[in-house]
Design a protein around this motif. Sequence first.
Motif: not given
Length: 160
Positions: A81, A83, A85-87, A89-90, A126-127, A130-131
């Motif tokens: 996971v 950045e 991956y998180l972007e 997801w966003e 959650r995001i 994770f950050r």
Amino acid sequence: QLSGAIDVDSLLAAADSLSGQEVTVEGVCTHICKHGGRKIFLMGSDDTQTIRIEAGKVGKFDQKCVNSLVKVTGVLVEQRVDEAYLENWENQLKAATAEKHGDSDAAGCSTEKQARGETANSPEQRIADFRKKIAARKARDGKEYLSFYYVEANNYEIQE
């Protein structure tokens, strides 16, 4: 230890060196996902020591796995996971918010969240969590991602 199986704690402790290899792990199955039984979770010494098992070649797991000692052979897979991956997801969340239909599984399976040590409930929380964890790992290890491990099962047996 039965027939060369390692326990969940040992697998998690050595996960980075075992990634991509075939492993045999044994633990008590605490949960089977309701959607077709394609995921189970094995617990080690306590509920912070949990590994997700994906059915893979097995197809699906028997409901009898729950609360039984289960031995699984399969390949240990690292899921990163980062950045990107998180972007992604966003962006999916934004798209979903634009066309919201009924209730979604966006909050995630509670057992899977527990396996990852997550406490937040909303996807946005959650995001953010994770950050924070990624920033902490970068400061500590120089790695700009989090690693989560799961086993892609080739076979399994419920130990009598």
